[in-house]
Design a protein around this motif. Structure first.
Motif, PDB file in Angstrom:
ATOM      1  N   THR A 188       0.830  -1.210   0.000  1.00  0.00           N
ATOM      2  CA  THR A 188       0.000   0.000   0.000  1.00  0.00           C
ATOM      3  C   THR A 188       0.862   1.256   0.000  1.00  0.00           C
ATOM      4  N   ILE A 189       1.822   1.309   0.918  1.00  0.00           N
ATOM      5  CA  ILE A 189       2.707   2.472   1.013  1.00  0.00           C
ATOM      6  C   ILE A 189       3.490   2.663  -0.282  1.00  0.00           C
ATOM      7  N   THR A 190       3.989   1.559  -0.845  1.00  0.00           N
ATOM      8  CA  THR A 190       4.772   1.638  -2.090  1.00  0.00           C
ATOM      9  C   THR A 190       3.958   2.286  -3.201  1.00  0.00           C
ATOM     10  N   SER A 191       2.721   1.823  -3.368  1.00  0.00           N
ATOM     11  CA  SER A 191       1.900   2.331  -4.474  1.00  0.00           C
ATOM     12  C   SER A 191       1.485   3.787  -4.239  1.00  0.00           C
ATOM     13  N   ILE A 192       1.150   4.144  -2.996  1.00  0.00           N
ATOM     14  CA  ILE A 192       0.761   5.537  -2.725  1.00  0.00           C
ATOM     15  C   ILE A 192       1.968   6.460  -2.887  1.00  0.00           C
TER      16      ILE A 192
END
Length: 542
Positions: A188-192
């Protein structure tokens, strides 16, 4: 009427100083006792402003009842019998009882509209509250662009090496691809982070598609850390459609530079959401950034066609496709192109990103009935497999028989005996997950007409009964519970108000509670995805 029918006895407790303020109730049946301590004020001001509670102790929850319930019973009896220190207990004079009895001379209880009126008033207050909340939800947000947080989860914000490497590989593949990052390693953090970088110099509609509402709400929380309050497109379309329509209109006019949307797959496939996607696609005023969480749910020819024409496409899944599943692989590649980055559970464990764990197998045995049924089903499956080709009815029979055999394995009686044995050796403690088989325990009556569910018990109910008998507070989390109920279960689980959650498949993915420290798999499939995803529920570091 209660006095007249000798159902009521009253005493007064007087204190030397202050007031007698205990609220204890004891309810006794033939085979049980229930004790409550405390009370709730049922007044308008209490319902509108107070937060109140009371405790209940049940005799069939033996340890809790012994520790607390019996103590309250003694307190009650001491006051009733006039034995409490600094308290005088007085009987009501018989003349007063006669006055009370004469006040109501009918042999039936009086009728009152007070409860109906109170219920009506309470309903009005809750309606007012819902309207106020709805008004708050109608606030429109205009974003210039998202921003990187200073810290997240109480730590200085920084993406890890494996996250940066995944983003670089995705960029090198022209911003198309799937990141197969192990659950708990920051998909999630990577994509955001990637979307935040792109939004600095581009006009973007960010569409995040997820399979479940619970997962959508978790995304909303993380996006908030980046200063983003997305349009939540799930649930009743009356709550989101007009807001989304207005936002899309402003984006296409150039008023909005960044439009964040969270949508569940079921809504994404619907006509209303698709109509707004088409407006964005046809406007030519910005680019769509499509993020699909648990993108393996899109391995369907009908679903894949509904995904938007996007410049930036990112699929997220710890297990995009199972080994040997070439059909799913081809469908997903038709949209996401390919798997561009991998980070396995083993790599995450080696890099200390996830918790090391131990895995214990407890062997169980079939009883005679179960074994006979298992062999009968296996012979039928074998005979069908030996045929060179199957008619549609034979294929249906094969599929149904394989399903029946799997259900049989889910509900072997010895599993429940073994689970009860394990639970008896442990004290109830929070943050435990129990994965249960679906359906009912099998029946082995010769007459098929007798094999009906009313004489059976759901496997998940059998498991929760075992836990309940050992004083575990457990809630079910299945597809039959409403979204509101599931959200409340997660809330009570996180706050340790309950010890455990019993689930069938709903918690296989997307459930983010890093405090989980133990899981019991009482039934599972042969799917590698399920095995990887379920481990991901409990290996996150808290």
């Amino acid at each position: 009427w209660l006095a007249k029918t000798n159902k009521l006895e009253i005493k007064f407790a007087l204190r030397k100083k202050g007031m007698f303020h205990k609220k204890i109730g004891v309810i006794k049946g033939d085979k049980f006792t229930v004790v409550f301590n405390g009370s709730l004020n049922e007044t308008e001001s209490a319902f509108e402003h107070n937060s109140e509670n009371f405790d209940v102790f049940r005799s069939w929850r033996e340890q809790a009842f012994e520790d607390h319930g019996e103590e309250h019973i003694k307190e009650f009896e001491d006051v009733w019998e006039g034995k409490e220190t600094d308290t005088i207990t007085l009987d009501v004079p018989s003349k007063c009882y006669d006055d009370i009895k004469n006040y109501w001379n009918l042999d039936r209880p009086p009728k009152s509209n007070l409860e109906k009126e109170a219920a009506k008033k309470i309903a009005e207050m809750f309606k007012k509250k819902e309207e106020e909340e709805e008004e708050e939800n109608n606030i429109e947000y205009d974003f210039i662009k998202p921003k990187f947080p200073i810290e997240i989860n109480g730590k200085p914000y920084k993406i890890q090496d494996h996250q940066r490497a995944a983003l670089n590989k995705w960029r090198d593949k022209n911003y198309h691809g799937i990141m197969a990052l192990a659950t708990g390693t920051g998909k999630t953090i990577t994509s955001i982070h990637g979307s935040t970088e792109l939004a600095q110099n581009n006009k973007i509609v960010l569409v995040v598609a997820v399979p479940y509402i619970v997962l959508a709400e978790q995304w909303v929380e993380v996006l908030n850390e980046y200063g983003v309050v997305p349009y939540e497109c799930f649930g009743n379309s009356k709550k989101w459609y007009s807001k989304l329509e207005n936002a899309v209109g402003r984006f296409n006019l150039g008023i909005k530079k960044f439009l964040p949307i969270i949508v569940v797959n079921a809504t994404l496939n619907g006509k209303k959401f698709q109509s707004q996607l088409k407006k964005i696609e046809n406007s030519g005023h910005g680019e769509i950034f499509m993020i699909s969480d648990e993108c393996h749910h899109h391995a369907n020819k009908n679903i894949i066609k509904k995904l938007p024409k996007a410049k930036y496409i990112l699929g997220l899944s710890a297990t995009p496709w199972n080994p040997g599943d070439e059909e799913s692989k081809l469908i997903l590649k038709s949209y996401y192109v390919d798997e561009v980055a991998t980070y396995t559970l083993q790599q995450a464990l080696d890099d200390d990103r996830l918790c090391p764990y131990s895995y214990h197998i407890h062997e169980v045995e079939m009883n005679t009935d179960e074994e006979e049924e298992y062999l009968r089903l296996t012979r039928l499956i074998t005979s069908l497999y030996r045929k060179e080709s199957l008619t549609p009815s034979e294929q249906s029979m094969l599929d149904n028989t394989i399903f029946k055999r799997a259900r049989l394995l889910d509900g072997i009686e010895d599993k429940f005996n073994k689970l009860a044995e394990i639970i008896k050796s442990k004290k109830p403690s929070p943050y435990k997950l129990f994965y249960c088989g679906s359906g009912y325990q099998a029946s082995y009556e010769d007459d098929e007409e007798l094999q009906i569910e009313k004489d059976s018990i759901r496997i998940i109910d059998r498991i929760t009964e075992i836990l309940d008998e050992q004083d575990w507070d457990v809630s079910k989390f299945t597809s039959t519970e409403s979204h509101r109920d599931r959200r409340n279960v997660l809330k009570t689980f996180k706050s340790k108000q309950i010890h455990a959650i019993a689930a069938i498949k709903v918690l296989d993915e997307g459930f983010d509670v890093p405090m989980c420290d133990e899981a019991y798999f009482t039934a599972s499939s042969s799917s590698e995805r399920q095995w990887v995803q379920r481990r991901g529920r409990i290996l996150r570091k808290s």
